[in-house]
Design a protein around this motif. Structure first.
Motif, short mmCIF file in Angstrom:
data_model
loop_
_atom_site.label_atom_id
_atom_site.label_comp_id
_atom_site.label_asym_id
_atom_site.label_seq_id
_atom_site.Cartn_x
_atom_site.Cartn_y
_atom_site.Cartn_z
N VAL A 1 -14.73 9.89 -11.63
CA VAL A 1 -14.02 9.25 -10.53
C VAL A 1 -12.95 8.33 -11.10
O VAL A 1 -13.21 7.53 -12.01
N SER A 2 -11.74 8.43 -10.59
CA SER A 2 -10.65 7.61 -11.11
C SER A 2 -9.62 7.36 -10.01
O SER A 2 -9.57 8.08 -9.00
N LEU A 3 -8.82 6.33 -10.22
CA LEU A 3 -7.67 6.09 -9.37
C LEU A 3 -6.46 6.75 -10.01
O LEU A 3 -6.13 6.46 -11.15
N GLN A 4 -5.81 7.62 -9.27
CA GLN A 4 -4.68 8.37 -9.81
C GLN A 4 -3.38 7.81 -9.23
O GLN A 4 -3.18 7.83 -8.02
N ALA B 1 2.48 4.88 -6.74
CA ALA B 1 1.57 4.90 -5.61
C ALA B 1 0.70 6.16 -5.67
O ALA B 1 0.68 6.86 -6.68
N ARG B 2 0.00 6.43 -4.58
CA ARG B 2 -0.81 7.63 -4.50
C ARG B 2 0.09 8.86 -4.38
O ARG B 2 1.23 8.77 -3.94
N LYS B 3 -0.42 10.01 -4.75
CA LYS B 3 0.35 11.25 -4.71
C LYS B 3 0.82 11.55 -3.29
O LYS B 3 0.09 11.36 -2.32
N GLN B 4 2.07 12.03 -3.20
CA GLN B 4 2.65 12.41 -1.92
C GLN B 4 2.89 13.92 -1.88
O GLN B 4 3.48 14.48 -2.81
N MET B 5 2.43 14.57 -0.82
CA MET B 5 2.53 16.02 -0.71
C MET B 5 3.78 16.46 0.04
O MET B 5 4.11 17.63 0.07
N SER B 6 4.49 15.53 0.65
CA SER B 6 5.67 15.88 1.43
C SER B 6 6.76 16.46 0.55
O SER B 6 7.02 15.95 -0.55
N PRO B 7 7.44 17.53 0.99
CA PRO B 7 8.56 18.09 0.21
C PRO B 7 9.74 17.13 0.09
O PRO B 7 10.64 17.35 -0.73
N ALA B 8 9.73 16.07 0.87
CA ALA B 8 10.80 15.08 0.78
C ALA B 8 10.71 14.26 -0.50
O ALA B 8 11.68 13.63 -0.91
N PHE B 9 9.51 14.29 -1.13
CA PHE B 9 9.29 13.47 -2.32
C PHE B 9 9.04 14.34 -3.55
O PHE B 9 8.48 15.43 -3.47
N GLN B 10 9.45 13.84 -4.70
CA GLN B 10 9.00 14.37 -5.98
C GLN B 10 7.96 13.40 -6.52
O GLN B 10 8.15 12.18 -6.50
N SER B 11 6.82 13.94 -6.95
CA SER B 11 5.69 13.11 -7.33
C SER B 11 5.12 13.60 -8.65
O SER B 11 4.77 14.77 -8.79
N TYR B 12 5.05 12.70 -9.64
CA TYR B 12 4.57 13.06 -10.98
C TYR B 12 3.41 12.17 -11.37
O TYR B 12 3.45 10.94 -11.16
N PRO B 13 2.36 12.72 -11.99
CA PRO B 13 1.24 11.89 -12.46
C PRO B 13 1.72 10.86 -13.48
O PRO B 13 2.49 11.20 -14.38
N PHE B 14 1.29 9.62 -13.31
CA PHE B 14 1.65 8.58 -14.27
C PHE B 14 0.45 8.12 -15.08
O PHE B 14 0.50 8.04 -16.28
N PRO C 1 0.83 -1.21 0.00
CA PRO C 1 0.00 0.00 0.00
C PRO C 1 0.86 1.26 0.00
O PRO C 1 2.06 1.21 0.31
N THR C 2 0.25 2.38 -0.33
CA THR C 2 1.00 3.63 -0.50
C THR C 2 1.78 4.03 0.74
O THR C 2 2.94 4.44 0.66
N ASP C 3 1.17 3.91 1.92
CA ASP C 3 1.86 4.35 3.14
C ASP C 3 3.12 3.52 3.41
O ASP C 3 4.16 4.04 3.84
#
Length: 303
Positions: free
Chosen positions: A263-266, A145-158, A127-129
């Motif tokens: 509605v979608s899974l991102q 995984a699911r989008k991460q808002m933490s500045p520790a991560f870079q997260s791009y839509p796939f 799971p994402t966590d």
């Protein structure tokens, strides 16, 4: 002998189609055909027998194939060696949610191996966590995984995977194409829960009805939910990726529900900020290749 001609030959054999090879190589079908014709002239033999829409290797083609594969692999390894940055790992550790692991990862791994033939790949599903924690601890290099808002991560839509209602092929709604929540209020439902906020919108769509939905089966695995529908135990809201094969063969039929439209899974591609940009960029580029491109929205490549 032109390496592009060798590449076209190997890809056509692998995908069993001139058109499919052209798609993967980002070429027109006539260009791929011309490359094979040039290669056949150079070798002074025919490599493929064309039987209507089907093709097969000739005996000469079968004899030449292992040499062509070796030539192409050697070329790709040499190219990779020239462009590999210092410090590139020998193993890429990839985390993914269950849906990506089940339905996208085999295709992605094949493409990654073509791009990085000297690197080994290790996949961890969770799971994402859990995946986020493994990224933070550097136990994996990147994750789907699911989008991460933490500045520790870079997260791009796939990709965005639309959630739709799916019914078995002889269900009364199979020929309707669309329906409303009220139309299915008494239908036996299989509910697949994946623990995301998007699924809460599915639940809310039933809130205005005078009675709760008829949820007969509640499961946490898309394959289990899908098989229940195939066995006519009920109908189910599913991510499109999990039902693609059954839709193509006609055993499951999607039905658009007005109240759940959009509605979608991102899924996002995630890594620690500033790390693994070579692989992140390659994966975002590979996301435009079939069969992923139907779900993937291309974004600007990483530097």
């Amino acid at each position: 002998m032109n390496i592009d001609h060798i590449e076209a030959f190997v890809y056509i054999n692998h995908y069993g189609s001139f058109n499919k090879a052209a798609e993967v190589l980002f070429l027109s079908q006539p260009t791929v055909t011309a490359r094979i014709q040039s290669l056949e002239r150079e070798l002074d033999c025919r490599l493929f027998d064309r039987l209507g829409k089907h093709i097969q290797l000739t005996e000469k083609g079968k004899q030449f194939l292992p040499y062509a594969q070796q030539i192409l692999q050697t070329y790709q390894k040499g190219k990779h060696h020239l462009h590999t940055r210092p410090g590139t790992p020998e193993e890429l550790r990839i985390g993914s949610t269950v849906s990506v692991s089940n339905y996208l990862m085999p295709h992605l791994l094949m493409l990654l191996h073509q791009r990085f033939p000297l690197i080994n790949f290790k996949v961890t599903t969770g799971p994402t966590d859990v995946l986020a924690a493994k990224l933070a601890a550097k136990e994996i290099n990147l994750a789907f995984a699911r989008k991460q808002m933490s500045p520790a991560f870079q997260s791009y839509p796939f990709y965005d995977d639309p959630i739709r209602l799916y019914v078995y092929k002889d269900h009364p709604l199979a020929t309707a194409g669309s329906a409303s929540i009220r139309d299915i209020r008494r239908e036996p439902l299989v509910f697949f829960e994946c623990g995301s906020l998007d699924w809460m919108r599915i639940h809310r769509a039933f809130e205005n009805l005078e009675q709760p939905p008829n949820i007969v089966f509640q499961v946490d695995n898309a394959e289990t939910a899908k098989k229940l529908v195939l066995n006519r135990a009920g109908i189910c809201f599913l991510p499109g990726l999990s039902a693609r094969h059954e839709v193509q063969e006609g055993s499951l039929v999607p039905v658009d529900i007005l109240e759940t439209a959009g509605v979608s899974l991102q899924t996002h591609l995630i890594s620690l900020s500033g790390e693994n940009n070579v692989f992140m960029g390659a994966l975002l580029e590979l996301g435009s290749l079939p069969p992923i491109n139907e779900l993937h929205v291309p974004i600007e490549k990483l530097d």
